[in-house]
Motif scaffolding. Structure first.
Motif, mmCIF file in Angstrom:
data_model
loop_
_atom_site.group_PDB
_atom_site.id
_atom_site.type_symbol
_atom_site.label_atom_id
_atom_site.label_comp_id
_atom_site.label_asym_id
_atom_site.label_seq_id
_atom_site.Cartn_x
_atom_site.Cartn_y
_atom_site.Cartn_z
ATOM 1 N N GLY A 1 35.113 37.588 39.244
ATOM 2 C CA GLY A 1 36.516 38.443 39.679
ATOM 3 C C GLY A 1 37.754 37.522 40.048
ATOM 4 N N VAL B 1 29.429 42.272 27.487
ATOM 5 C CA VAL B 1 29.558 42.630 28.642
ATOM 6 C C VAL B 1 28.395 43.987 29.031
ATOM 7 C CG1 VAL B 1 30.768 43.038 30.912
ATOM 8 C CG2 VAL B 1 31.678 41.890 29.046
ATOM 9 N N THR C 1 27.161 44.564 40.564
ATOM 10 C CA THR C 1 27.668 44.469 41.964
ATOM 11 C C THR C 1 27.508 45.329 42.886
ATOM 12 O OG1 THR C 1 29.706 45.340 40.669
ATOM 13 C CG2 THR C 1 29.568 42.745 40.930
ATOM 14 N N PHE D 1 35.302 43.337 41.705
ATOM 15 C CA PHE D 1 34.998 42.803 40.403
ATOM 16 C C PHE D 1 36.092 43.837 39.651
ATOM 17 C CE2 PHE D 1 33.300 43.052 36.227
ATOM 18 C CZ PHE D 1 33.429 41.696 35.754
ATOM 19 N N THR D 2 35.761 44.925 39.597
ATOM 20 C CA THR D 2 36.543 46.088 38.609
ATOM 21 C C THR D 2 37.844 45.757 38.616
ATOM 22 O OG1 THR D 2 36.169 47.629 40.311
ATOM 23 C CG2 THR D 2 34.715 47.716 38.336
ATOM 24 N N ILE E 1 26.768 43.003 34.891
ATOM 25 C CA ILE E 1 27.568 43.131 35.973
ATOM 26 C C ILE E 1 26.529 44.082 37.032
ATOM 27 C CG2 ILE E 1 29.585 44.035 37.099
ATOM 28 C CD1 ILE E 1 29.837 41.915 34.966
ATOM 29 N N VAL F 1 26.063 38.812 37.650
ATOM 30 C CA VAL F 1 27.126 38.882 38.720
ATOM 31 C C VAL F 1 26.162 39.766 39.614
ATOM 32 C CG1 VAL F 1 29.558 39.737 39.271
ATOM 33 C CG2 VAL F 1 28.966 38.624 36.997
ATOM 34 N N THR G 1 39.267 42.704 36.908
ATOM 35 C CA THR G 1 38.875 42.566 35.422
ATOM 36 C C THR G 1 39.589 43.689 34.648
ATOM 37 O OG1 THR G 1 36.898 41.847 36.518
ATOM 38 C CG2 THR G 1 36.787 41.963 34.264
ATOM 39 N N ALA H 1 26.130 46.411 32.189
ATOM 40 C CA ALA H 1 26.205 46.639 33.655
ATOM 41 C C ALA H 1 25.147 47.691 33.664
ATOM 42 C CB ALA H 1 27.653 47.237 34.052
ATOM 43 N N LEU I 1 35.830 37.181 34.560
ATOM 44 C CA LEU I 1 34.912 37.434 33.320
ATOM 45 C C LEU I 1 35.382 36.551 32.174
ATOM 46 C CD1 LEU I 1 32.675 39.218 32.385
ATOM 47 C CD2 LEU I 1 34.411 40.825 31.729
#
Lengths: 288, 480
Positions: B229, B444, B249, B415-416, B247, B161, B419, B446, B234
């Motif tokens: 998102g 997942v 982003t 996104f957060t 992730i 992402v 999600t 990041a 996700l």
């Protein structure tokens, strides 16, 4: 492989175009109040457009575009089978919908397009939805029949009296309330000046509500901050915090001036395009 | 221990014998380059590269490798340059770094590999960055970019992402393992800050595109205009059969100072300014549709690389007076020294130890000036830098029509927010293991600015590298 082919199109009113465009992911995901960022070609601007409705099964979204500058005039020329190069979304927070009871939806001009899905959703949530659709004149009014289908009552008004009551949406709203109808919530979408005036009257009448703002945007995901608006004295990004905000709290005058930031450049872009097309026209004329 | 000391002594002897000055990189003259958007430094010629490579003493225990966030085998690639084997040098670089042409240009080498260079103790450090750039450019210009042999498909699907430096690194590393990689990007072009943020004269887009192309050739697929998102969640990625998700982003939510006048017409975030100029082509308006307001005097607030990029872009785009306002002194400027020098040489006025308190406007709400306070340096603060303190009554105004706020970015919330179930810090950064990038959700990972807060391209790449290693182990533990 163009992803966003235009499946159908029609002219809703003078300079107002409706497109049904292929965008399967967005059609499945979009909720009332959300928008997309559209780019027509590889030199194009990124333009925010509210999603007027969608058809998840056929993978289509409905976009309604009013010609205002170079890019939207160019969009207005797109035909069935043409495509938009990029469409990103659905962006923004969906409309916050509650069961308010008696709801008044006020649309000005092409604002009737983004307001329609919200009205549908509000109706589905058990609200009694009333609508005022205003336009300068009959040939600029759009979607009145669809509103009639989704609302308990619809009133039309126009500046010149060519359709509905002669007067502004604010006159119409005052009139309706004076008849003894109590509205618990308002949803107001249209040109910024119309939203400012309607929000003012709604406040006067004690009707809280939401407006959907249309500032200049680039990415539409919070990255650039071009879409800053002031709401109740605080700066918000319309793309990630909105696009809908408390109607009573928005600083509309600031938004009007911010939306005028590129008027001169927009004119240059338009003149350059017209000039270019003129020359092409002349050249063809000579050749013939 | 004694061996190490002896080794070092031997190396020192060799240094003193060689004692060559660092090979400078030729660049466009300041007054010429402000008239164009082309890259400022020209890069080394083959002879210059060899000369510079000869300065490296090829340490047995090279500190530069550990100081590099992606641990490039620096002595080995420099040895190949020294011997004229540029293609072999490129292979070594690409082993650990999928984006050497980018890193050779934008990495702060002076704080990493070059900072710990033995040669740098008594003389100038070896110009590792310049050599990296030379090798990557040589490979591309001589059509020698070769795709390593990719192992047979593993059947594991990886979603990434964000296509910035972290995402591209993970994409490259995972594709090289034979995994099925798809990169999702919200904008209409890939490469994140490398394409929308860093300007052409510092990082030509031709080079960024070539690096993205390389990742593509490794087998990674890119899907544009997709905001994970919201366009796809996700959970839906996992439902579609992805085995792991990265992730990256980024820190894409510009900060403002919360001073009066920040919403006036003519105030930009650096992100907006640079995006208009770079991604949207405002420097070629009206050929491209996205405009910029003309300016007579542009003031940039901030002191980092993004502030320098904004100021130098304004100079080229507007051909106007450009000033930089920064609240600390020259010593504390966070921008790379090289970039500060470039900015000064090009004529950008530095207003140091000045802090903006308000932006002023006219009736049309257009910027007409900026009000600042003079500052002096007090005691060191938490960051170890001396804290700027206001000098009472020192207010003054600078007339200007454009203000660019380049004071940093917060993590992007799109996104957060969409999600739930992913642990996020109070600053909005994703909480991830420092060594593996693992988040609170299995599968997942990041890395980059969305975890660290705003940092550098190479740090994002380093985080991507670590996450890619952990993701590889993770997916292989799954039954298909």
């Amino acid at each position: 492989m163009p992803q966003h082919v235009i499946h159908s199109r029609r002219i809703l009113a003078e300079k107002v175009h409706e497109f049904w465009v292929e965008a399967p992911l967005i059609a499945r995901k979009r909720k009332a109040g959300q928008f997309v960022i559209v780019r027509m070609n590889d030199r194009g601007e990124r333009i925010p457009l509210t999603i007027a409705s969608g058809d998840a099964e056929r993978g289509l979204i409905r976009l309604i575009v009013q010609e205002a500058g170079k890019s939207t005039i160019e969009m207005g020329r797109l035909q069935v089978g043409d495509f938009f190069l990029d469409i990103a979304g659905p962006l923004g927070r969906p409309t916050h919908i509650e069961t308010w009871g008696n709801l008044i939806a006020v649309a000005g001009g092409v604002g009737a397009a983004p307001l329609l899905p919200i009205v549908e959703a509000a109706r589905a949530a058990g609200n009694r939805v009333h609508a005022i659709i205003g336009a300068r004149s009959e040939n600029l009014m759009i979607l009145a029949e669809e509103y009639a289908r989704h609302c308990h009552e619809v009133r039309l008004c126009s500046d010149d009296g060519s359709v509905g009551i002669k007067g502004l949406v604010t006159d119409c709203l005052r009139q309706w309330v004076s008849e003894g109808v109590q509205f618990n919530q308002s949803l107001i979408i249209g040109p910024v000046i119309m939203m400012r005036e309607t929000a003012k009257v709604a406040k006067e009448l004690g009707i809280p509500g939401q407006v959907s703002l249309n500032p200049i945007m680039i990415d539409g995901t919070g990255m650039c901050g071009a879409c800053r608006v002031s709401v109740n004295g605080k700066t918000k990004f319309a793309c990630v915090d909105g696009p809908e905000f408390d109607a009573w709290g928005v600083n509309f005058d600031e938004l009007i001036l911010r939306n005028r930031a590129y008027l001169r450049q927009e004119k240059i872009a338009l003149d350059t395009m017209m000039d270019h097309e003129c020359k092409i026209g002349l050249a063809t004329g000579v050749a013939q | 221990m004694t061996d190490a000391v002896e080794n070092q002594e031997k190396q020192e002897k060799r240094v003193s014998k060689k004692h060559l000055p660092r090979t400078p990189m030729r660049e466009q003259e300041a007054m010429e380059r402000v008239q164009n958007y082309e890259e400022v430094p020209f890069g080394y010629s083959e002879a210059e590269a060899i000369a510079e490579a000869e300065r490296c003493i090829i340490c047995k225990n090279p500190k530069c490798v550990t100081a590099c966030p992606v641990n490039i085998d620096i002595p080995s690639f420099i040895r190949e340059v020294r011997d004229g084997n540029f293609e072999a040098a490129a292979r070594i670089l690409k082993d650990t770094n999928s984006l050497p042409a980018v890193c050779g240009r934008v990495c702060p080498q002076e704080d990493q590999c070059e900072k710990v260079c033995i040669e740098g103790i008594k003389h100038d450090p070896v110009a590792v960055g310049n050599l990296e750039r030379f090798v990557a450019d040589w490979e591309r210009e001589h059509d020698k970019i070769s795709i390593p042999e990719i192992p047979p498909p593993t059947g594991y699907k990886i979603a990434i992402v964000g296509s910035g430096p972290a995402g591209l690194t993970v994409a490259g590393d995972m594709a090289k393992q034979g995994h099925d990689v798809t990169v999702f990007e919200a904008l209409h072009r890939p490469a994140g800050v490398l394409i929308y943020g860093i300007p052409e004269f510092r990082l030509p887009k031709l080079i960024v595109n070539a690096e993205v192309d390389y990742i593509r050739k490794l087998g990674a697929k890119f899907v544009m205009n997709t905001v994970v998102g919201v366009s796809i969640t996700l959970d839906e990625l996992f439902a579609e059969g992805y085995h792991a998700v990265f992730i990256g982003t980024g820190a894409g939510l510009p900060k403002f100072m919360n001073i009066p006048g920040e919403n006036l017409v003519g105030v930009y975030s650096a992100n907006e300014y640079l995006t208009r100029a770079n991604l949207m082509g405002a420097m070629r308006f009206p050929e491209y549709d996205t405009p910029m307001r003309p300016s007579q005097h542009t003031v940039v607030v901030g002191g980092g690389n993004t502030a320098m990029d904004s100021a130098r872009t304004a100079l080229r785009l507007q051909k106007c007076r450009v000033s930089l306002v920064y609240r600390r002194s020259l010593q504390e400027l966070p921008a790379r020294v090289e970039e500060v020098h470039h900015a000064e040489a090009e004529g950008i006025e530095m207003h140091l130890l000045n802090n903006p308190v308000a932006i002023l406007g006219n009736e049309q709400q257009e910027v007409t000036g900026i009000r600042c306070l003079r500052m002096e340096l007090g005691e060191p603060d938490a960051s170890g830098r001396r804290r700027p303190v206001e000098i009472k009554g020192s207010e003054f105004e600078l007339e200007c029509d454009t203000v660019i706020m380049a004071i940093g970015n917060d993590p992007n919330p799109v996104f957060t927010r969409a999600t739930p179930g992913l642990k996020v810090s109070k600053w909005g950064t994703i909480i991830a293991d420092e060594e593996t990038g693992a988040t609170s959700r299995p599968g997942v990972y990041a890395g980059g600015d969305i975890v660290s807060g705003a940092a550098t391209v190479i740090n994002a790449m380093g985080a991507g590298r670590k996450a890619a290693n952990a993701m590889d182990t993770y997916v292989r533990s799954l039954a298909i």
